[in-house]
Design a protein around this motif. Sequence first.
Motif, PDB file in Angstrom:
ATOM      1  N   ALA A 145       0.687  -1.120  -0.016  1.00  0.00           N
ATOM      2  CA  ALA A 145       0.036  -0.044  -0.025  1.00  0.00           C
ATOM      3  C   ALA A 145       0.851   1.096   0.080  1.00  0.00           C
ATOM      4  N   LYS A 146       1.988   1.122   0.818  1.00  0.00           N
ATOM      5  CA  LYS A 146       2.855   2.390   0.815  1.00  0.00           C
ATOM      6  C   LYS A 146       3.459   2.613  -0.561  1.00  0.00           C
ATOM      7  N   GLU A 147       3.824   1.513  -1.280  1.00  0.00           N
ATOM      8  CA  GLU A 147       4.590   1.869  -2.431  1.00  0.00           C
ATOM      9  C   GLU A 147       3.416   2.189  -3.383  1.00  0.00           C
ATOM     10  N   LEU A 148       2.246   1.841  -3.332  1.00  0.00           N
ATOM     11  CA  LEU A 148       1.032   2.493  -4.424  1.00  0.00           C
ATOM     12  C   LEU A 148       0.786   3.996  -4.073  1.00  0.00           C
ATOM     13  N   GLN A 149       0.971   4.281  -2.769  1.00  0.00           N
ATOM     14  CA  GLN A 149       0.802   5.904  -2.307  1.00  0.00           C
ATOM     15  C   GLN A 149       1.956   6.689  -3.471  1.00  0.00           C
ATOM     16  N   LYS A 150       3.198   6.032  -3.563  1.00  0.00           N
ATOM     17  CA  LYS A 150       4.233   6.581  -4.540  1.00  0.00           C
ATOM     18  C   LYS A 150       3.810   6.624  -5.827  1.00  0.00           C
ATOM     19  N   VAL A 151       3.024   5.721  -6.218  1.00  0.00           N
ATOM     20  CA  VAL A 151       2.687   5.709  -7.624  1.00  0.00           C
ATOM     21  C   VAL A 151       1.584   6.497  -8.010  1.00  0.00           C
ATOM     22  N   TYR A 152       0.601   6.530  -7.162  1.00  0.00           N
ATOM     23  CA  TYR A 152      -0.770   7.297  -7.453  1.00  0.00           C
ATOM     24  C   TYR A 152      -0.832   8.617  -6.557  1.00  0.00           C
ATOM     25  N   GLY A 153      -0.101   8.608  -5.826  1.00  0.00           N
ATOM     26  CA  GLY A 153      -0.033   9.835  -4.629  1.00  0.00           C
ATOM     27  C   GLY A 153      -1.070   9.777  -3.524  1.00  0.00           C
ATOM     28  N   GLU A 154      -0.778  10.048  -2.316  1.00  0.00           N
ATOM     29  CA  GLU A 154      -1.538  10.208  -1.176  1.00  0.00           C
ATOM     30  C   GLU A 154      -2.818  10.982  -1.027  1.00  0.00           C
ATOM     31  N   GLU A 155      -3.154  11.626  -2.148  1.00  0.00           N
ATOM     32  CA  GLU A 155      -4.465  12.298  -2.515  1.00  0.00           C
ATOM     33  C   GLU A 155      -5.146  11.199  -2.909  1.00  0.00           C
ATOM     34  N   HIS A 156      -4.738  10.113  -3.613  1.00  0.00           N
ATOM     35  CA  HIS A 156      -5.699   9.117  -4.136  1.00  0.00           C
ATOM     36  C   HIS A 156      -5.446   7.730  -3.404  1.00  0.00           C
ATOM     37  N   ILE A 157      -4.425   7.445  -2.486  1.00  0.00           N
ATOM     38  CA  ILE A 157      -4.284   6.322  -2.025  1.00  0.00           C
ATOM     39  C   ILE A 157      -4.155   6.594  -0.169  1.00  0.00           C
ATOM     40  N   GLN A 158      -5.143   6.200   0.553  1.00  0.00           N
ATOM     41  CA  GLN A 158      -4.814   6.310   1.778  1.00  0.00           C
ATOM     42  C   GLN A 158      -4.688   5.082   2.582  1.00  0.00           C
ATOM     43  N   LEU A 159      -3.632   4.938   3.541  1.00  0.00           N
ATOM     44  CA  LEU A 159      -3.297   3.841   4.040  1.00  0.00           C
ATOM     45  C   LEU A 159      -3.947   4.096   5.524  1.00  0.00           C
ATOM     46  N   ARG A 160      -4.748   3.372   6.167  1.00  0.00           N
ATOM     47  CA  ARG A 160      -5.274   3.755   7.549  1.00  0.00           C
ATOM     48  C   ARG A 160      -5.422   2.425   8.346  1.00  0.00           C
ATOM     49  N   PRO A 161      -4.177   1.794   8.755  1.00  0.00           N
ATOM     50  CA  PRO A 161      -4.029   0.543   9.191  1.00  0.00           C
ATOM     51  C   PRO A 161      -4.570   0.383  10.688  1.00  0.00           C
ATOM     52  N   ARG A 162      -4.962  -0.945  11.067  1.00  0.00           N
ATOM     53  CA  ARG A 162      -5.508  -1.153  12.309  1.00  0.00           C
ATOM     54  C   ARG A 162      -4.505  -2.103  12.993  1.00  0.00           C
ATOM     55  N   ALA A 163      -4.442  -2.412  14.283  1.00  0.00           N
ATOM     56  CA  ALA A 163      -3.644  -3.254  15.065  1.00  0.00           C
ATOM     57  C   ALA A 163      -3.913  -4.825  14.833  1.00  0.00           C
TER      58      ALA A 163
END
Length: 260
Positions: free
Chosen positions: A75-93
């Motif tokens: 998911a973090k790599e996808l943020q780099k590809v598409y931008g954090e304005e399009h990909i949010q990662l909101r993980p849980r424990a």
Amino acid sequence: METDNHAILTVDDASHHPSGTMTVNKYSVLLPTYNERENLPIITWLLARTFTQENVDWEVVIVDDGSPDGTQDVAKELQKVYGEEHIQLRPRAGKLGLGTAYVHGLQFATGNYIIIMDADFSHHPKFIPQMIRLQAQHNYDIVSGTRYLPGGGVYGWDLKRKLVSRGANYLATIMLRPKSSDLTGSFRLYKKDVLYQLINATISKGYVFQMEMIVRARQFNYTVGEVPITFVDRVYGESKMGMSEIAQYAQGVWRLFVSI
């Protein structure tokens, strides 16, 4: 996955400015994940392509429940590809449940429309434009993907699983008389404030959660449209459906029958 909807949500109607003028529609995809590292890059690419072709504003909110397979790294790599304005990662424990995944994701969603779907290709993004157009045409509160109208179907299931799914929907339809032909489906488009109210009202766990959401929609007199979809059994990983979920579903139907 189970749900525990103790968190009560509030919502500001994201479709209006304080001045009362309408904003441009934005679609937030809530994507709960657990061990989906193989699926996540492809489903994200398909979503990005679909929204770009439709020329609509979009984001994907990935709610990962502590996947040990590296889903969050992907998911973090996808943020780099598409931008954090399009990909949010909101993980849980950890694995905290499907309903609370939606509660969690909704806190961060910036769209005025919410799409819920699975990350395992059982729900193909190609149906999203039809859902968006149907909603806009009739101003539906909810548009649900259905396997059980002409044009819809299921691929990759054996006869037993098809019979179980058909039987489950038939039982619930007879007893609960909802506004949907596919109560157990989880590919839906919601107005944001509608989804907030439904989640706040829903108390079921596991696979009953999706059914109760659509039954509650009838209770609150929300309008529901349907788009035929083809459901494909997951490509990678294992299905989470078992006998305990089937028993839980039957109990949930009865509880809703006597309470709504």
